[in-house]
Design an enzyme around this catalytic site. Structure first.
Site, PDB file in Angstrom:
ATOM      1  N   SER A  97      12.660  42.393  21.796  1.00 55.69           N
ATOM      2  CA  SER A  97      11.803  41.725  22.777  1.00 55.69           C
ATOM      3  C   SER A  97      11.574  42.546  24.041  1.00 55.69           C
ATOM      4  CB  SER A  97      12.400  40.368  23.162  1.00 55.69           C
ATOM      5  OG  SER A  97      13.575  40.530  23.932  1.00 55.69           O
ATOM      6  N   LYS A 109      15.622  40.084  30.029  1.00 44.83           N
ATOM      7  CA  LYS A 109      14.182  40.039  30.277  1.00 44.83           C
ATOM      8  C   LYS A 109      13.885  40.762  31.588  1.00 44.83           C
ATOM      9  CE  LYS A 109      13.560  37.316  26.695  1.00 44.83           C
ATOM     10  NZ  LYS A 109      12.989  37.850  25.437  1.00 44.83           N
TER      11      LYS A 109
END
Length: 257
Positions: free
Chosen positions: A71, A142
């Site tokens: 991701s 993230k």
């Protein structure tokens, strides 16, 4: 008869000497066994002390973190081991736009698991703290895209994010990805963060939780630390490259010239 008597005397005189040698060998054996036991105890104590020291260092200073998914590609790849700086936000400063952080997504990205086995979670957490196992399912990595007060909009005519009205050229995105295929227009509440992955088409992030309690916002206190270094593989060891993508973003409420 005299000869036999002499032999008997020699045999008797040799018996104490043989017994002394046996006692000496037995004593040396016991001493060696005791030394081996002491060495093993010292090795065990040293090993336990070393593990405790590493766990304490990992708990308060720098924690290894295994990247389990793509991701955050190309910035971080599957199997990378990163080093998370846990002191980055301990002295008054907070996460900034563009920072890559590890955070606990409990209550924002995942629901709290009340049925979790505390012993199993403790063992897994210890292994993850040493970088030997995948992180818990509640830990995520993230990039910070919006901080408290920011208005984050996607997308403009050139498929770019806008933060507080300023377009953001995200050069770190995975080749072929756009800022987001799903449009959004959000204002980040104070004390929270808006998080996106660099591989937008493969990342489950704040966008996926817009309809959930909290709206995909991550509380600042849930941030574990900032990813500052790559520790593995050897070809990628070094500091994590920063980004100037948000340099043109002004504080919320300030007009752009």
């Amino acid at each position: 008869m005299d000869t036999q008597a002499e032999h008997s005397e020699r045999d008797r005189s040799s018996e104490p000497h043989a017994g002394s040698e046996e006692r000496s060998r037995s004593s040396r054996f016991r001493g060696a066994a005791a030394s081996l036991r002491r060495w093993r105890r010292r090795l065990l104590v040293g090993g336990v002390a070393g593990v405790v020291a590493v766990l304490l260092f990992s708990a308060f200073v720098v924690q290894p973190f295994l990247i389990p998914s793509g991701s955050m590609e190309p910035t971080l790849r599957v199997g990378d081991r990163v080093l998370v700086n846990k002191l980055a936000y301990r002295f008054g400063s907070g996460p900034e736009r563009g920072d890559v952080v590890v955070f606990d997504g409990t209550g924002s990205f995942v629901r709290e698991d009340l049925d979790a086995n505390p012993v199993g979670e403790l063992v897994r957490g210890a292994a993850a703290s040493l970088g030997l196992a995948e992180p818990p399912d509640t830990d995520f990595v993230k990039r910070v895209v919006g901080v408290g007060g920011d208005r984050v909009v996607c997308c403009d005519a050139r498929d770019r994010l806008q933060v507080n009205g300023a377009p953001v050229d995200e050069t770190y995105l995975h080749p072929g990805d756009t800022a987001s295929r799903a449009p959004f227009d959000i204002v980040v509440p104070q004390g929270t963060l808006w998080m996106l992955g660099d591989h937008r088409s493969r990342s489950s992030d704040s966008r996926d939780h817009l309809g959930s309690p909290g709206g995909g916002m991550v509380p600042v206190e849930r941030v574990i630390g900032r990813v500052d270094w790559l520790g593995w593989p050897p070809a990628r060891i070094g500091g994590l490259e920063g980004t100037g993508a948000f340099d043109g973003v002004r504080a919320p409420g300030r007009a752009h010239g």
